[in-house]
Design a protein around this motif. Sequence first.
Motif, PDB file in Angstrom:
ATOM      1  N   LYS A  24       0.824  -1.211   0.000  1.00  0.00           N
ATOM      2  CA  LYS A  24       0.000   0.000   0.000  1.00  0.00           C
ATOM      3  C   LYS A  24       0.865   1.272   0.000  1.00  0.00           C
ATOM      4  O   LYS A  24       0.381   2.368   0.203  1.00  0.00           O
ATOM      5  N   LYS A  25       2.153   1.081  -0.242  1.00  0.00           N
ATOM      6  CA  LYS A  25       3.115   2.168  -0.396  1.00  0.00           C
ATOM      7  C   LYS A  25       3.433   2.905   0.900  1.00  0.00           C
ATOM      8  O   LYS A  25       3.863   4.057   0.869  1.00  0.00           O
ATOM      9  N   MET A  26       3.246   2.248   2.040  1.00  0.00           N
ATOM     10  CA  MET A  26       3.733   2.846   3.280  1.00  0.00           C
ATOM     11  C   MET A  26       5.262   2.778   3.259  1.00  0.00           C
ATOM     12  O   MET A  26       5.830   1.757   2.884  1.00  0.00           O
ATOM     13  N   PRO A  27       5.958   3.844   3.640  1.00  0.00           N
ATOM     14  CA  PRO A  27       7.421   3.821   3.666  1.00  0.00           C
ATOM     15  C   PRO A  27       7.955   2.680   4.536  1.00  0.00           C
ATOM     16  O   PRO A  27       7.285   2.226   5.471  1.00  0.00           O
ATOM     17  N   ALA A  28       9.176   2.235   4.229  1.00  0.00           N
ATOM     18  CA  ALA A  28       9.740   1.053   4.880  1.00  0.00           C
ATOM     19  C   ALA A  28       9.870   1.230   6.394  1.00  0.00           C
ATOM     20  O   ALA A  28       9.572   0.305   7.157  1.00  0.00           O
ATOM     21  N   PHE A  29      10.321   2.417   6.845  1.00  0.00           N
ATOM     22  CA  PHE A  29      10.571   2.590   8.282  1.00  0.00           C
ATOM     23  C   PHE A  29       9.314   2.384   9.133  1.00  0.00           C
ATOM     24  O   PHE A  29       9.317   1.543  10.049  1.00  0.00           O
ATOM     25  N   PRO A  30       8.222   3.098   8.885  1.00  0.00           N
ATOM     26  CA  PRO A  30       7.039   2.861   9.724  1.00  0.00           C
ATOM     27  C   PRO A  30       6.451   1.467   9.540  1.00  0.00           C
ATOM     28  O   PRO A  30       5.952   0.877  10.501  1.00  0.00           O
ATOM     29  N   ALA A  31       6.532   0.905   8.319  1.00  0.00           N
ATOM     30  CA  ALA A  31       5.988  -0.432   8.083  1.00  0.00           C
ATOM     31  C   ALA A  31       6.757  -1.479   8.891  1.00  0.00           C
ATOM     32  O   ALA A  31       6.157  -2.359   9.536  1.00  0.00           O
TER      33      ALA A  31
END
Length: 497
Positions: free
Chosen positions: A256-263
């Motif tokens: 869903k294109k959430m950035p890697a760090f928060p994911a």
Amino acid sequence: MPSKPSLWQSLFPVGVLVLLLVASVNLFGEDASYGPNQVALILSGVVAALIGLKLGFSWKTMQEAMVKGVSLSMGAVFILLVVGALIGTWILGGIVPTMMYYGLQILSPQIFYTACCIICAIVAIVSGSSWTTVSTIGIALVGIAAAFELHLGIAAGAIISGAYFGDKLSPLSDTTNLAPAMAGTELFTHIRHMLWTTVPSITIALIAFTIIGFFQQTSNASSSGLTEVLDALENSYNLGVHLLIPVLIVLGLIYKKMPAFPALLIGALLGGITAMIFQQHVVLDFVGSSDMPRIVSLFKGFWIVMFTEFTANTGNEALDSLLTRGGMSSMLETIWLIISAMMFGAAMEKAGMLGVITERILSAAQSTGSLILATLSTAFGLNVIASDQYISIVIPGRMYRAEYVKRGLDPKNLSRALEDSGTLTSVLVPWNTCGAFMAAALGVPTLYYLPFAFFNYTNPFISAIYGFTGFTIVPLSDENVSETDFNDEINSSPDHA
């Protein structure tokens, strides 16, 4: 005003770095990346800065450039820290052991390397991230390889080959979007053009992994050891497919294109919550005897494993060695390596040395084939010198874009070359952000998996062959660029500056 460095001045810090790195490997062997290489990079960075002083830069200017260069790696540093936490909580929560347990029963040694490559390719296409793929599915596959008593370097090479294949062709990947942006072409035009070099490269890699697996020998001792590992996993953890939910959630967030760090941070937190609910005996055993209430002890265990390594106690020595990992602190030496490398690269760039080296390469590139080779070589060289794959795409993209237009070559030829080398060779350099990350996440040294990352070094060679033969090299047409754009590109070329 600072003067322009000569070629020998530009190459001198690189020579110093090469000599120090060779000495580091000879003196310290496999421990070279745990301090000696960092010292080599810092000293070489100081040499570059001193040449900058000689050229007329102030120390303050050089220092600010190095600080800025280090700041560019902070995104990678944040991800490394959270990956360390994720590894720890996913082992504590039984997520990695569950993936190992089912993987050991589904996969066989003969097809393992090929299956690793294919699985990671699929996950990377969906997630758009080689880093996410390696730090989730990859760590479990390395554990399975260890349980099978397979060669960890080959296993890591298969994991990385698949992860980078998927990353390279995924429209969700940052580098796959960056390369066409730098070259001046469209995303899906870029992806379609990459298929010509990428498909043959992954085919060669899969054939190689299949052949290696076919000749893979398994002994009775290995089968017995596998049974012991399965028993140890069953006896130590409450296993079940429900423990794979955090994995699916992380992959869904990335999709869903959430950035890697928060994911990945969400994944790490879910791992800790999973541990507190389903692996309470593991957490309490890890924390040790305490007078605190049970819930507080569980939370303390969750917190501890976020910052320091989890210590496994399964009763199986090999398995304990494999699962004793994780924590943010486990990534600090890798972060040290990245900071040192970025300091060196920034000093080289600020003093103009990278530009001089690149210009000399370009001046020797007279034919289309040599221009493609120059692009590939520059991208690889920047992965070695600047230690970051984004720089290896951005700088050659900026410098060669006008030259491709001037020579009547479609921009998609440049974007493909940037990814064929800039993206893929980054993981082959121990002090590059990508090489350092993969080694830290998989627990396999870069130079140990390098010979088996078949896809990553086959692709640039195929790209170079295409350049010299003209195969799939597309000329510029009116549909590709307007006359105004063409003139703008020519006027921005170094030859017309």
